[in-house]
Design a protein around this motif. Structure first.
Motif, mmCIF file in Angstrom:
data_model
loop_
_atom_site.group_PDB
_atom_site.id
_atom_site.type_symbol
_atom_site.label_atom_id
_atom_site.label_comp_id
_atom_site.label_asym_id
_atom_site.label_seq_id
_atom_site.Cartn_x
_atom_site.Cartn_y
_atom_site.Cartn_z
ATOM 1 N N ASN A 51 0.693 -1.395 -0.208
ATOM 2 C CA ASN A 51 0.087 0.208 0.166
ATOM 3 C C ASN A 51 0.703 1.063 0.317
ATOM 4 O O ASN A 51 1.679 0.882 0.638
ATOM 5 C CB ASN A 51 -1.097 -0.211 1.452
ATOM 6 N N ARG A 53 1.455 5.893 0.001
ATOM 7 C CA ARG A 53 0.784 6.513 0.978
ATOM 8 C C ARG A 53 -0.424 7.539 0.472
ATOM 9 O O ARG A 53 -0.297 7.232 -0.115
ATOM 10 C CB ARG A 53 2.366 7.991 1.538
ATOM 11 N N GLU A 55 -2.352 10.656 -1.263
ATOM 12 C CA GLU A 55 -2.041 11.767 -2.052
ATOM 13 C C GLU A 55 -3.102 11.630 -2.611
ATOM 14 O O GLU A 55 -3.647 10.702 -3.241
ATOM 15 C CB GLU A 55 -1.157 11.886 -2.763
ATOM 16 N N THR A 56 -3.877 13.118 -2.880
ATOM 17 C CA THR A 56 -4.585 12.798 -3.925
ATOM 18 C C THR A 56 -3.890 14.054 -5.070
ATOM 19 O O THR A 56 -3.781 14.849 -5.200
ATOM 20 C CB THR A 56 -5.556 13.336 -3.350
ATOM 21 N N PRO A 57 -5.282 13.481 -6.164
ATOM 22 C CA PRO A 57 -4.678 14.911 -7.531
ATOM 23 C C PRO A 57 -4.960 16.084 -7.249
ATOM 24 O O PRO A 57 -6.311 16.522 -6.252
ATOM 25 C CB PRO A 57 -5.769 13.472 -8.275
ATOM 26 N N ASP A 82 -13.727 3.789 -7.171
ATOM 27 C CA ASP A 82 -11.614 4.605 -6.495
ATOM 28 C C ASP A 82 -11.635 3.301 -5.771
ATOM 29 O O ASP A 82 -12.161 3.087 -4.747
ATOM 30 C CB ASP A 82 -11.887 6.273 -5.419
ATOM 31 N N GLY A 84 -8.590 2.769 -3.697
ATOM 32 C CA GLY A 84 -7.748 3.108 -2.680
ATOM 33 C C GLY A 84 -7.914 4.491 -2.402
ATOM 34 O O GLY A 84 -7.741 5.389 -3.197
ATOM 35 N N VAL A 90 -11.850 12.732 -5.076
ATOM 36 C CA VAL A 90 -12.137 12.125 -6.008
ATOM 37 C C VAL A 90 -13.762 10.983 -6.150
ATOM 38 O O VAL A 90 -14.380 11.950 -7.178
ATOM 39 C CB VAL A 90 -11.291 10.970 -7.070
ATOM 40 N N GLU A 106 -11.490 1.420 1.098
ATOM 41 C CA GLU A 106 -9.726 2.494 1.525
ATOM 42 C C GLU A 106 -8.965 1.342 2.185
ATOM 43 O O GLU A 106 -10.711 0.768 2.775
ATOM 44 C CB GLU A 106 -10.329 3.424 2.014
ATOM 45 N N LEU A 107 -7.983 0.910 2.413
ATOM 46 C CA LEU A 107 -7.767 -0.065 3.487
ATOM 47 C C LEU A 107 -7.783 0.908 4.597
ATOM 48 O O LEU A 107 -8.293 -0.416 5.682
ATOM 49 C CB LEU A 107 -5.896 -0.028 3.520
ATOM 50 N N GLY A 134 -11.816 -1.775 3.032
ATOM 51 C CA GLY A 134 -10.713 -3.640 2.896
ATOM 52 C C GLY A 134 -9.998 -3.465 1.982
ATOM 53 O O GLY A 134 -9.380 -2.161 1.208
ATOM 54 N N ASP A 135 -9.555 -3.842 1.499
ATOM 55 C CA ASP A 135 -8.719 -4.541 0.502
ATOM 56 C C ASP A 135 -9.160 -4.625 -0.490
ATOM 57 O O ASP A 135 -9.899 -5.338 -0.521
ATOM 58 C CB ASP A 135 -7.067 -5.726 0.191
ATOM 59 N N ALA A 136 -8.298 -3.535 -2.120
ATOM 60 C CA ALA A 136 -9.061 -3.387 -2.729
ATOM 61 C C ALA A 136 -8.693 -4.968 -3.678
ATOM 62 O O ALA A 136 -10.154 -4.981 -4.223
ATOM 63 C CB ALA A 136 -8.558 -2.365 -3.868
ATOM 64 N N PHE A 150 -4.863 5.904 -8.654
ATOM 65 C CA PHE A 150 -4.469 6.932 -8.426
ATOM 66 C C PHE A 150 -3.201 6.567 -7.320
ATOM 67 O O PHE A 150 -3.669 6.799 -6.487
ATOM 68 C CB PHE A 150 -5.235 8.567 -8.296
ATOM 69 N N SER A 152 -2.008 3.861 -5.866
ATOM 70 C CA SER A 152 -2.770 3.377 -4.171
ATOM 71 C C SER A 152 -1.860 2.049 -3.994
ATOM 72 O O SER A 152 -1.291 2.270 -2.507
ATOM 73 C CB SER A 152 -4.162 2.722 -4.706
#
Ligand SMILES: C[S@@+](CC[C@H](N)C(=O)[O-])C[C@H]1O[C@@H](n2cnc3c(N)ncnc32)[C@H](O)[C@@H]1O
Length: 216
Positions: A51, A53, A55-57, A82, A84, A90, A106-107, A134-136, A150, A152
């Motif tokens: 996984n 860290r 960050e976001t666009p 989305d 992650g 997003v 999301e984890l 959870g894990d994607a 993005f 992830s």
């Protein structure tokens, strides 16, 4: 802070005010600076521990992608995942158009909780938003028609996610798209054999974005 850094901060804060959300690490999420979730510390919750860290666009780039998806003739039927989703930037930008649904995976529960709160409080939401923790590579993808990615996770999780998508498409054949923002592991997508490269673009700050499709 250099002028460009200051301008970027002001631009981001204006957008956060516009949407009524907080998706920066210090925007209402101060503990995140040192939290594992923000740092991307490898966690046993991730099947492969790769996984990345949080960050976001940039908002400008996200609206460009949202508008491109929204121009599709069947956009109103789309369920956008989305994978992650972090704090949900997003999700919120996508949900400002009436897509059928927007789903975040999301984890880390603290980031997922922030994403839920942002989706609940955002201004101008026009699509329902759901956030799964959870894990994607382990969540069901059967509802999804558009997948956004993005930075992830690494190639191992990406391979597992694409295997899961392939199984989903066998079970439930349908047209799908993948938007791969900052496409670092395109070869993994190409090797998965379930998607074809449809377009390749650059954001205004030079990140490569690849668009993949599978027709029904
Ligand atoms: C670079 S951030 C992207 C955040 C969000 N997509 C955005 O653009 O605003 C990557 C996110 O993916 C999450 N993540 C990493 N590995 C994951 C996994 N295996 N399953 C679900 N989420 C994961 C991280 O915790 C982090 O919040």
């Amino acid at each position: 802070m250099p002028a460009t850094g200051l301008l970027r901060t002001v631009w981001t804060q204006c957008n956060e005010l516009l949407y009524g959300i907080r998706t920066t690490a210090d925007g209402g999420f101060s503990h995140a600076r040192s939290a594992d979730s923000y740092a991307g510390t490898a966690t046993a919750a991730a099947q492969f521990g790769d996984n990345n860290r949080y960050e976001t666009p940039d908002y400008f780039n996200l609206r460009w992608i949202r508008n491109r998806l929204w121009r599709e003739p069947t956009a109103r039927d789309d369920v956008i995942y989305d994978l992650g989703c972090g704090m949900g930037r997003v999700l919120c930008v996508m949900a400002s158009r009436p897509f059928r649904k927007v789903v975040g995976v999301e984890l880390f529960e603290d980031l997922a909780a922030a994403a839920r709160e942002n989706a609940r409080t955002m201004r101008g939401r026009r699509a329902p938003v759901e956030v799964l923790t959870g894990d994607a590579s382990r969540v069901p993808l059967d509802e999804g028609t558009v997948f956004f990615l993005f930075n992830s996770f690494g190639p191992e999780t990406l391979t597992a996610v694409l295997a899961s998508l392939r199984e989903s498409l066998t079970r439930k054949p349908r047209p799908v798209q993948l938007v791969y923002y900052n496409a670092m592991h395109d070869e993994v997508v190409a090797d998965s054999g379930c998607l074809e490269l449809a377009a390749e673009e650059r954001t205004r700050n030079g990140l490569r974005v690849t668009f993949w499709r599978r027709s029904a």
